[in-house]
Design a protein around this motif. Structure first.
Motif, PDB file in Angstrom:
ATOM      1  N   ALA A  54       0.844  -1.198   0.000  1.00  0.00           N
ATOM      2  CA  ALA A  54       0.000   0.000   0.000  1.00  0.00           C
ATOM      3  C   ALA A  54       0.879   1.248   0.000  1.00  0.00           C
ATOM      4  CB  ALA A  54      -0.905   0.009   1.228  1.00  0.00           C
ATOM      5  N   LYS A  55       0.268   2.386  -0.287  1.00  0.00           N
ATOM      6  CA  LYS A  55       0.999   3.650  -0.255  1.00  0.00           C
ATOM      7  C   LYS A  55       1.187   4.110   1.184  1.00  0.00           C
ATOM      8  CE  LYS A  55      -0.132   5.601  -4.792  1.00  0.00           C
ATOM      9  NZ  LYS A  55      -0.655   6.799  -5.512  1.00  0.00           N
ATOM     10  N   VAL A  56       2.146   4.983   1.394  1.00  0.00           N
ATOM     11  CA  VAL A  56       2.359   5.566   2.711  1.00  0.00           C
ATOM     12  C   VAL A  56       1.109   6.356   3.097  1.00  0.00           C
ATOM     13  CG1 VAL A  56       3.738   7.211   4.047  1.00  0.00           C
ATOM     14  CG2 VAL A  56       4.845   5.691   2.407  1.00  0.00           C
ATOM     15  N   PRO A  57       0.444   6.015   4.222  1.00  0.00           N
ATOM     16  CA  PRO A  57      -0.861   6.604   4.547  1.00  0.00           C
ATOM     17  C   PRO A  57      -0.781   7.939   5.283  1.00  0.00           C
ATOM     18  CG  PRO A  57      -0.301   4.949   6.167  1.00  0.00           C
ATOM     19  CD  PRO A  57       0.836   4.964   5.179  1.00  0.00           C
ATOM     20  N   MET A  58       0.139   8.789   4.867  1.00  0.00           N
ATOM     21  CA  MET A  58       0.282  10.099   5.494  1.00  0.00           C
ATOM     22  C   MET A  58       1.021  11.012   4.538  1.00  0.00           C
ATOM     23  SD  MET A  58       3.295   9.116   8.193  1.00  0.00           S
ATOM     24  CE  MET A  58       2.922   7.350   8.112  1.00  0.00           C
ATOM     25  N   PRO A  59       0.827  12.313   4.646  1.00  0.00           N
ATOM     26  CA  PRO A  59       1.567  13.230   3.780  1.00  0.00           C
ATOM     27  C   PRO A  59       2.996  13.444   4.273  1.00  0.00           C
ATOM     28  CG  PRO A  59       0.130  14.473   5.243  1.00  0.00           C
ATOM     29  CD  PRO A  59      -0.165  13.005   5.487  1.00  0.00           C
ATOM     30  N   LEU A  60       3.859  13.879   3.364  1.00  0.00           N
ATOM     31  CA  LEU A  60       5.179  14.372   3.735  1.00  0.00           C
ATOM     32  C   LEU A  60       5.074  15.875   3.967  1.00  0.00           C
ATOM     33  CD1 LEU A  60       7.557  12.604   1.178  1.00  0.00           C
ATOM     34  CD2 LEU A  60       6.481  11.686   3.244  1.00  0.00           C
ATOM     35  N   VAL A  61       5.850  16.388   4.916  1.00  0.00           N
ATOM     36  CA  VAL A  61       5.858  17.817   5.224  1.00  0.00           C
ATOM     37  C   VAL A  61       7.281  18.334   5.126  1.00  0.00           C
ATOM     38  CG1 VAL A  61       5.445  19.573   6.989  1.00  0.00           C
ATOM     39  CG2 VAL A  61       3.840  17.668   6.728  1.00  0.00           C
ATOM     40  N   HIS A  62       7.450  19.414   4.389  1.00  0.00           N
ATOM     41  CA  HIS A  62       8.759  20.064   4.300  1.00  0.00           C
ATOM     42  C   HIS A  62       8.597  21.550   4.590  1.00  0.00           C
ATOM     43  CE1 HIS A  62      12.435  21.521   1.817  1.00  0.00           C
ATOM     44  NE2 HIS A  62      12.766  21.315   3.075  1.00  0.00           N
ATOM     45  N   VAL A  63       9.342  22.043   5.579  1.00  0.00           N
ATOM     46  CA  VAL A  63       9.394  23.477   5.827  1.00  0.00           C
ATOM     47  C   VAL A  63      10.514  24.036   4.960  1.00  0.00           C
ATOM     48  CG1 VAL A  63       9.732  25.295   7.527  1.00  0.00           C
ATOM     49  CG2 VAL A  63       8.476  23.233   8.151  1.00  0.00           C
ATOM     50  N   ASP A  64      10.120  24.730   3.919  1.00  0.00           N
ATOM     51  CA  ASP A  64      11.044  25.209   2.893  1.00  0.00           C
ATOM     52  C   ASP A  64      11.503  26.619   3.254  1.00  0.00           C
ATOM     53  OD1 ASP A  64      12.367  26.022   0.630  1.00  0.00           O
ATOM     54  OD2 ASP A  64      10.773  25.494  -0.766  1.00  0.00           O
ATOM     55  N   THR A  65      12.790  26.761   3.607  1.00  0.00           N
ATOM     56  CA  THR A  65      13.313  28.078   3.978  1.00  0.00           C
ATOM     57  C   THR A  65      13.492  28.984   2.768  1.00  0.00           C
ATOM     58  OG1 THR A  65      15.637  27.451   3.782  1.00  0.00           O
ATOM     59  CG2 THR A  65      14.566  27.062   5.909  1.00  0.00           C
ATOM     60  N   GLY A  66      13.555  28.401   1.565  1.00  0.00           N
ATOM     61  CA  GLY A  66      13.904  29.185   0.379  1.00  0.00           C
ATOM     62  C   GLY A  66      15.397  29.331   0.219  1.00  0.00           C
ATOM     63  N   HIS A  67      16.164  28.842   1.209  1.00  0.00           N
ATOM     64  CA  HIS A  67      17.627  28.875   1.172  1.00  0.00           C
ATOM     65  C   HIS A  67      18.177  27.453   1.113  1.00  0.00           C
ATOM     66  CE1 HIS A  67      17.984  33.125   3.201  1.00  0.00           C
ATOM     67  NE2 HIS A  67      17.450  33.156   1.999  1.00  0.00           N
ATOM     68  N   ASN A  68      17.543  26.615   0.331  1.00  0.00           N
ATOM     69  CA  ASN A  68      17.934  25.211   0.256  1.00  0.00           C
ATOM     70  C   ASN A  68      18.971  24.985  -0.838  1.00  0.00           C
ATOM     71  OD1 ASN A  68      15.737  24.017   2.108  1.00  0.00           O
ATOM     72  ND2 ASN A  68      14.558  25.203   0.634  1.00  0.00           N
ATOM     73  N   PHE A  69      19.746  23.916  -0.679  1.00  0.00           N
ATOM     74  CA  PHE A  69      20.649  23.511  -1.752  1.00  0.00           C
ATOM     75  C   PHE A  69      19.806  22.922  -2.886  1.00  0.00           C
ATOM     76  CE2 PHE A  69      23.342  23.321   2.049  1.00  0.00           C
ATOM     77  CZ  PHE A  69      24.436  24.075   1.620  1.00  0.00           C
ATOM     78  N   PRO A  70      20.024  23.356  -4.132  1.00  0.00           N
ATOM     79  CA  PRO A  70      19.170  22.898  -5.242  1.00  0.00           C
ATOM     80  C   PRO A  70      19.186  21.391  -5.446  1.00  0.00           C
ATOM     81  CG  PRO A  70      21.083  24.140  -6.044  1.00  0.00           C
ATOM     82  CD  PRO A  70      21.028  24.343  -4.578  1.00  0.00           C
ATOM     83  N   GLU A  71      20.328  20.725  -5.160  1.00  0.00           N
ATOM     84  CA  GLU A  71      20.404  19.279  -5.330  1.00  0.00           C
ATOM     85  C   GLU A  71      19.391  18.563  -4.425  1.00  0.00           C
ATOM     86  OE1 GLU A  71      24.863  20.579  -5.327  1.00  0.00           O
ATOM     87  OE2 GLU A  71      22.949  21.335  -4.568  1.00  0.00           O
ATOM     88  N   VAL A  72      19.146  19.149  -3.254  1.00  0.00           N
ATOM     89  CA  VAL A  72      18.252  18.523  -2.280  1.00  0.00           C
ATOM     90  C   VAL A  72      16.790  18.704  -2.695  1.00  0.00           C
ATOM     91  CG1 VAL A  72      17.562  18.470   0.140  1.00  0.00           C
ATOM     92  CG2 VAL A  72      19.958  18.878  -0.459  1.00  0.00           C
ATOM     93  N   ILE A  73      16.444  19.893  -3.157  1.00  0.00           N
ATOM     94  CA  ILE A  73      15.065  20.138  -3.603  1.00  0.00           C
ATOM     95  C   ILE A  73      14.737  19.292  -4.829  1.00  0.00           C
ATOM     96  CG2 ILE A  73      13.486  21.871  -4.531  1.00  0.00           C
ATOM     97  CD1 ILE A  73      14.010  22.094  -1.523  1.00  0.00           C
ATOM     98  N   GLU A  74      15.700  19.167  -5.747  1.00  0.00           N
ATOM     99  CA  GLU A  74      15.473  18.319  -6.929  1.00  0.00           C
ATOM    100  C   GLU A  74      15.227  16.880  -6.500  1.00  0.00           C
ATOM    101  OE1 GLU A  74      16.305  15.378  -9.831  1.00  0.00           O
ATOM    102  OE2 GLU A  74      17.730  15.811  -8.226  1.00  0.00           O
ATOM    103  N   TYR A  75      16.001  16.403  -5.531  1.00  0.00           N
ATOM    104  CA  TYR A  75      15.829  15.037  -5.034  1.00  0.00           C
ATOM    105  C   TYR A  75      14.451  14.886  -4.374  1.00  0.00           C
ATOM    106  CZ  TYR A  75      16.566  10.773  -2.335  1.00  0.00           C
ATOM    107  OH  TYR A  75      16.435   9.518  -1.793  1.00  0.00           O
ATOM    108  N   ARG A  76      14.085  15.847  -3.524  1.00  0.00           N
ATOM    109  CA  ARG A  76      12.786  15.792  -2.842  1.00  0.00           C
ATOM    110  C   ARG A  76      11.641  15.646  -3.836  1.00  0.00           C
ATOM    111  NH1 ARG A  76      10.231  21.330  -0.946  1.00  0.00           N
ATOM    112  NH2 ARG A  76       9.870  21.264  -3.204  1.00  0.00           N
TER     113      ARG A  76
END
Length: 300
Positions: A54-76
């Motif tokens: 089954a799928k993961v039965p909950m949402p993922l939450v990310h607090v995005d500072t806007g100062h993230n490394f681009p490699e990490v956001i692309e991966y997310r």
């Protein structure tokens, strides 16, 4: 007949799966905090395994500072799409624009993540948030229970936590209260990398040694980018570095390293004497109690 082997990693995985399932069984509106960092990547892998097929039965939450490394956001974003997950983003930039929080003079958005996280939890009525924090990271986190109670203001009192004898977890909360859950509490940084190797889990390229423009500040190698620029007395150098932890790009430093594979990272991690936060997070150098102060305010 030879009994099947059961390693330390198997035991840690089984414990984490049990905790994740307990959260879903006990709580009404759980969520999983996901930043694209190595600990949250392992926690997501645990959750995927806990509920497969089954799928993961909950949402993922990310607090995005806007100062993230681009490699990490692309991966997310790639992982969310690959597994068909629901991603809830709490935007610090949006919170600044509507006057909910005010950016600090030093340009860092790390501290103002906390009110944005609490606002996101309240708006979505999450009564439990799981995260990848580990007890070996920092002494304030070593005080945490697996189920960490938070009051109606989202705040943490290290003296007011529930016993967890025999791995029994109490998720009872009143309206407005919540639980922070740490399924990876008993893992170490070395366990995380060993698990990533053994389960062949992909991670953002920023964790592997690569050439980057950096400058030296307060004993740390900071990346030169749009969020973090050198002062007049700081010289940009081209160095081979990697990141042990990823966070706000204004505060998260790299380490000099030639470890460009997971196996080499494991060898390097086994020989180091500093935790990743102690070695690379400028926010934890503000004071001896910097992390504990933020946790009491509601930080994860």
């Amino acid at each position: 007949m030879t009994a099947p082997s059961f390693s330390q990693l198997d035991a840690l995985e089984a414990e984490a799966i049990h905790i994740v399932r307990e959260v879903v069984a006990q709580m009404e509106r759980p969520a999983l905090l996901f930043s694209g960092g190595k600990d949250s990547i392992v926690l997501l892998h645990i959750a995927l395994k806990a509920f497969a097929p089954a799928k993961v039965p909950m949402p993922l939450v990310h607090v995005d500072t806007g100062h993230n490394f681009p490699e990490v956001i692309e991966y997310r974003d790639r992982v969310v799409e690959e597994h068909g997950l629901n991603l809830v983003v709490g935007s610090v930039q949006e919170a600044i624009e509507r006057g909910f929080v005010r950016e600090e003079p030093n340009g860092s958005r790390n501290r103002i993540q906390t009110p944005v996280l609490l606002d996101t939890i309240e708006k979505n009525r999450f009564d439990a948030c799981m995260g990848g924090a580990r007890r070996d990271e920092e002494k304030a986190r070593a005080k945490e229970r697996v189920f960490s109670f938070r009051d109606e203001f989202g705040q943490w009192d290290p003296r007011n936590q529930r016993p967890e004898l025999w791995s029994l977890y109490n998720g009872r909360v009143h309206q407005g209260e919540s639980i922070r859950v740490f399924p990876l509490s008993n893992w170490t940084e070395l366990d995380i990398w060993d698990y990533i190797r053994s389960r062949e889990i992909a991670v953002p390229s920023i964790y592997m040694a690569h050439e980057r423009d950096v400058f030296h500040r307060n004993g740390m190698w900071m990346a030169a980018n749009e969020f973090c620029t050198p002062r007049e007395d700081e010289m940009i150098e081209r160095r081979t570095v990697r990141y042990r932890t990823v966070g706000d790009a204004t505060l998260t430093a790299a380490v000099l390293s030639e470890a460009d594979t997971v196996e080499k990272i494991i060898d390097e991690t086994a020989s180091t004497r500093l935790t990743e936060r102690g070695a690379t997070r400028g926010d934890d150098r503000v004071s001896e109690a910097a992390m504990e102060d933020r946790k009491k305010e509601g930080y994860f």
